[in-house]
Design a protein around this motif. Structure first.
Motif, PDB file in Angstrom:
ATOM      1  N   GLY A 156      -4.771  -5.386   7.237  1.00 12.40           N
ATOM      2  CA  GLY A 156      -4.450  -5.176   5.837  1.00 12.40           C
ATOM      3  C   GLY A 156      -4.466  -3.690   5.516  1.00 12.40           C
ATOM      4  O   GLY A 156      -5.211  -2.925   6.127  1.00 12.40           O
ATOM      5  N   SER A 157      -3.626  -3.274   4.575  1.00 12.55           N
ATOM      6  CA  SER A 157      -3.524  -1.853   4.258  1.00 12.55           C
ATOM      7  C   SER A 157      -3.675  -1.621   2.764  1.00 12.55           C
ATOM      8  O   SER A 157      -2.690  -1.623   2.022  1.00 12.55           O
ATOM      9  N   ALA A 173      -0.356   9.045   6.125  1.00  7.04           N
ATOM     10  CA  ALA A 173       0.958   9.184   5.496  1.00  7.04           C
ATOM     11  C   ALA A 173       0.915   8.724   4.038  1.00  7.04           C
ATOM     12  O   ALA A 173       1.535   9.342   3.162  1.00  7.04           O
ATOM     13  N   MET A 174       0.169   7.660   3.789  1.00  4.82           N
ATOM     14  CA  MET A 174       0.086   7.148   2.413  1.00  4.82           C
ATOM     15  C   MET A 174      -0.614   8.148   1.499  1.00  4.82           C
ATOM     16  O   MET A 174      -0.232   8.327   0.341  1.00  4.82           O
ATOM     17  N   GLU A 206      -0.502  -0.773   0.386  1.00  3.62           N
ATOM     18  CA  GLU A 206      -0.221  -1.618  -0.780  1.00  3.62           C
ATOM     19  C   GLU A 206      -0.165  -0.782  -2.059  1.00  3.62           C
ATOM     20  O   GLU A 206       0.711  -0.974  -2.906  1.00  3.62           O
ATOM     21  N   ALA A 207      -1.098   0.158  -2.165  1.00  7.22           N
ATOM     22  CA  ALA A 207      -1.167   0.954  -3.395  1.00  7.22           C
ATOM     23  C   ALA A 207       0.072   1.831  -3.550  1.00  7.22           C
ATOM     24  O   ALA A 207       0.660   1.918  -4.636  1.00  7.22           O
ATOM     25  N   PHE A 208       0.514   2.459  -2.464  1.00  6.90           N
ATOM     26  CA  PHE A 208       1.673   3.349  -2.588  1.00  6.90           C
ATOM     27  C   PHE A 208       2.962   2.530  -2.752  1.00  6.90           C
ATOM     28  O   PHE A 208       3.854   2.906  -3.517  1.00  6.90           O
ATOM     29  N   ILE A 240      -4.452  15.339   2.338  1.00  8.76           N
ATOM     30  CA  ILE A 240      -4.275  15.118   3.784  1.00  8.76           C
ATOM     31  C   ILE A 240      -5.582  15.418   4.521  1.00  8.76           C
ATOM     32  O   ILE A 240      -6.001  14.655   5.400  1.00  8.76           O
ATOM     33  N   GLN A 241      -6.243  16.500   4.142  1.00  7.57           N
ATOM     34  CA  GLN A 241      -7.523  16.852   4.789  1.00  7.57           C
ATOM     35  C   GLN A 241      -8.551  15.740   4.599  1.00  7.57           C
ATOM     36  O   GLN A 241      -9.190  15.295   5.555  1.00  7.57           O
ATOM     37  N   ASP A 242      -8.676  15.280   3.368  1.00  2.57           N
ATOM     38  CA  ASP A 242      -9.685  14.256   3.078  1.00  2.57           C
ATOM     39  C   ASP A 242      -9.378  12.959   3.821  1.00  2.57           C
ATOM     40  O   ASP A 242     -10.266  12.327   4.394  1.00  2.57           O
ATOM     41  N   GLN A 243      -8.088  12.576   3.804  1.00  2.00           N
ATOM     42  CA  GLN A 243      -7.737  11.310   4.450  1.00  2.00           C
ATOM     43  C   GLN A 243      -7.870  11.409   5.962  1.00  2.00           C
ATOM     44  O   GLN A 243      -8.294  10.443   6.616  1.00  2.00           O
ATOM     45  N   ALA A 244      -7.536  12.586   6.520  1.00  2.00           N
ATOM     46  CA  ALA A 244      -7.662  12.761   7.976  1.00  2.00           C
ATOM     47  C   ALA A 244      -9.107  12.569   8.409  1.00  2.00           C
ATOM     48  O   ALA A 244      -9.385  12.015   9.476  1.00  2.00           O
ATOM     49  N   ALA A 245     -10.034  13.011   7.577  1.00  2.00           N
ATOM     50  CA  ALA A 245     -11.452  12.893   7.919  1.00  2.00           C
ATOM     51  C   ALA A 245     -11.973  11.479   7.673  1.00  2.00           C
ATOM     52  O   ALA A 245     -12.993  11.076   8.240  1.00  2.00           O
ATOM     53  N   THR A 246     -11.259  10.712   6.831  1.00  2.00           N
ATOM     54  CA  THR A 246     -11.739   9.378   6.466  1.00  2.00           C
ATOM     55  C   THR A 246     -11.180   8.302   7.396  1.00  2.00           C
ATOM     56  O   THR A 246     -11.929   7.519   7.982  1.00  2.00           O
ATOM     57  N   LEU A 247      -9.848   8.289   7.523  1.00  2.00           N
ATOM     58  CA  LEU A 247      -9.176   7.294   8.372  1.00  2.00           C
ATOM     59  C   LEU A 247      -7.722   7.711   8.513  1.00  2.00           C
ATOM     60  O   LEU A 247      -6.991   7.757   7.523  1.00  2.00           O
ATOM     61  N   MET A 248      -7.334   8.009   9.745  1.00  2.00           N
ATOM     62  CA  MET A 248      -5.986   8.529   9.946  1.00  2.00           C
ATOM     63  C   MET A 248      -4.986   7.402  10.193  1.00  2.00           C
ATOM     64  O   MET A 248      -3.938   7.333   9.580  1.00  2.00           O
ATOM     65  N   HIS A 249      -5.331   6.555  11.126  1.00  2.00           N
ATOM     66  CA  HIS A 249      -4.364   5.551  11.559  1.00  2.00           C
ATOM     67  C   HIS A 249      -5.071   4.244  11.877  1.00  2.00           C
ATOM     68  O   HIS A 249      -6.115   4.253  12.522  1.00  2.00           O
ATOM     69  N   VAL A 250      -4.488   3.151  11.411  1.00  2.00           N
ATOM     70  CA  VAL A 250      -4.838   1.823  11.932  1.00  2.00           C
ATOM     71  C   VAL A 250      -3.523   1.085  12.117  1.00  2.00           C
ATOM     72  O   VAL A 250      -2.489   1.499  11.607  1.00  2.00           O
ATOM     73  N   SER A 251      -3.559  -0.002  12.811  1.00  2.00           N
ATOM     74  CA  SER A 251      -2.348  -0.755  13.086  1.00  2.00           C
ATOM     75  C   SER A 251      -1.902  -1.535  11.856  1.00  2.00           C
ATOM     76  O   SER A 251      -2.707  -1.913  11.002  1.00  2.00           O
ATOM     77  N   ASN A 252      -0.613  -1.807  11.813  1.00  2.00           N
ATOM     78  CA  ASN A 252      -0.072  -2.682  10.777  1.00  2.00           C
ATOM     79  C   ASN A 252      -0.460  -4.149  10.997  1.00  2.00           C
ATOM     80  O   ASN A 252      -0.042  -5.027  10.240  1.00  2.00           O
ATOM     81  N   LEU A 253      -1.261  -4.389  12.042  1.00  2.00           N
ATOM     82  CA  LEU A 253      -1.809  -5.737  12.234  1.00  2.00           C
ATOM     83  C   LEU A 253      -2.905  -6.023  11.221  1.00  2.00           C
ATOM     84  O   LEU A 253      -3.318  -7.166  11.036  1.00  2.00           O
TER      85      LEU A 253
END
Ligand SMILES: *Cc1c(COP(=O)(O)O)cnc(C)c1O
Length: 396
Positions: free
Chosen positions: A71-72, A280-281, A76-78, A56-69
């Motif tokens: 690609g994810s 979340a992923m 996709e991976a999860f 969670i720490q690493d992902q929060a620092a990398t990219l927390m949220h983008v829109s479902n508009l």
């Protein structure tokens, strides 16, 4: 002003946790609690698990949220991982259990709509069910405390007796879309469905082309010693809601469906602003890194048997309080002979956290990472507390 800043819908106990470490919670004054409630089956890795925390720490620092508009790659991976591990072919991510159930209900209705049978909109649901607190999901239960004062409820649900296959089958008519149920009822009192019941519902769904929808929000994600409870029964749903343990404490849910069941869920039919965001992923992946493992699942089963047999050995010493143990794996319930809510409150004063449930049951839902020493501490403290407990007059 008399109202509290937090809307007073919960009977909040004097336990006020500010920190967690493994299987323990700590209050404002440093009081220590053995946490066999786990946020109601949520903190399956305990508190502060290093792998989950780091992810969670690493992902929060990398990219927390983008829109479902957009690609994810994270989503996709999860989703792919969940599909590989279950019956599902596709996944919609949510932020909570109730949203996962809502998506499941919509998917079931929309299946029939897509097949040109829009009149098939009713789900047959079951007594003492708990599916969450939206208007849709309270309409799916018969529990008065969830429903009272919220009329008009949504149409499209018929409640029948849980585990009564004949009643469920007799309720099928031209408007039936399918069945919605918890394979093991949680809130209702840790009541497992019988194999005959689930298999009978599956057969009826196959015969009438109906949707079998499982709400595994509480019983799913390794809690029972299988990744999902349906795997114990060998009865496969068409649609399944997952949440609670899936994020290990991070708000996350998922609606899983087979390709067939998701036939109606095309572009524009559903959505969520936050659902499935990269943070979340990362949490979900970290949880699955640990629990989606045969050895881990086998250990959950062993710990469940250990805890169950320790409880069964202890209980006859307090015959006036305890009736029996029920449940699967580490989803256990102690059926009580006195008011389980009052006893759960009392245990909190002794440093033990459990959860009350319907049918006078006390739920025992520890983190899945407990060790032998925690089982021993739990049963010893519980037994000592039971010995000192004076049954309140109104609860006797
Ligand atoms: C907790 C629960 C829900 C609701 O989940 P929320 O995250 O509170 O919305 C739905 N179904 C079952 C079986 C649950 O135990």
């Amino acid at each position: 002003m008399a109202i509290t800043p937090l809307m007073p819908v919960y009977p909040r106990s004097p336990v006020r946790p500010v920190r967690g470490e493994g299987v323990y919670l700590y209050g404002e004054q440093g009081e220590r609690y053995l946490d066999f409630a786990a946020g109601i089956a949520v903190n399956i890795l305990g508190h502060g698990h290093p792998h989950l925390t780091r992810a969670i720490q690493d992902q929060a620092a990398t990219l927390m949220h983008v829109s479902n508009l957009y690609g994810s790659p994270q989503g996709e991976a999860f989703a792919r991982r969940l599909c590989e591990l279950t019956f599902a072919d596709t996944v919609f991510f949510t932020n909570s259990g109730v949203e996962a159930v809502e998506c499941s209900i919509k998917t079931a209705r929309r299946y029939h709509f897509a097949k040109g049978r829009p009149e098939k909109h009713d789900l047959i649901t079951f007594s003492n069910a708990f599916h969450g607190r939206t208007m849709g999901t309270i309409s799916a239960t018969d529990q008065a405390k969830m429903i009272d004062g919220f009329a008009p409820l949504l149409p499209g649900f018929k409640v029948r007796e849980f585990n009564d296959l004949d009643a469920a089958l007799a309720a099928i008519d031209e408007n039936t879309a399918g069945f919605l149920l918890e394979p093991i009822q949680g809130e209702g009192g840790i009541r497992p469905a019988t194999h005959e019941f689930l298999a009978g519902l599956r057969a009826a769904c196959d015969e009438h082309d109906l949707m079998l929808v499982f709400d595994e929000v509480q019983c799913g994600v390794a809690r029972t010693g299988q990744l999902y409870a349906y795997q114990h029964y060998d009865v496969v749903p068409d649609i399944m809601a997952s949440a609670k343990g899936i994020g290990g404490g991070f708000p996350l849910g998922a609606c899983l469906a087979s390709e067939k069941a998701a036939a109606g869920m095309v572009i524009g039919t559903h959505g969520s602003t936050y659902g499935g965001n990269p943070l979340a992923m990362a949490a979900g992946q970290a949880v699955f890194d640990i629990v989606a493992d045969d050895e881990f699942l086998a250990e959950v089963k062993q710990k469940g048997e250990r805890l169950r047999s320790a409880l069964e050995q202890m209980m006859p010493n307090h015959d006036h309080l305890f009736d029996s143990v029920r449940g699967v794996g580490l989803m256990l319930g102690i059926k009580m002979k006195t008011d389980s809510r009052a006893f759960v409150n009392y245990l909190r004063t002794k440093g033990l956290l459990t959860v009350a449930a319907g049918d006078n049951v006390m739920r025992v839902l520890p983190p899945l990472t407990i060790e032998e020493e925690h089982i021993r501490e739990f049963v010893e403290t519980l037994s000592a507390a039971a010995g000192e407990y004076e049954v309140p007059a109104e609860a006797a």
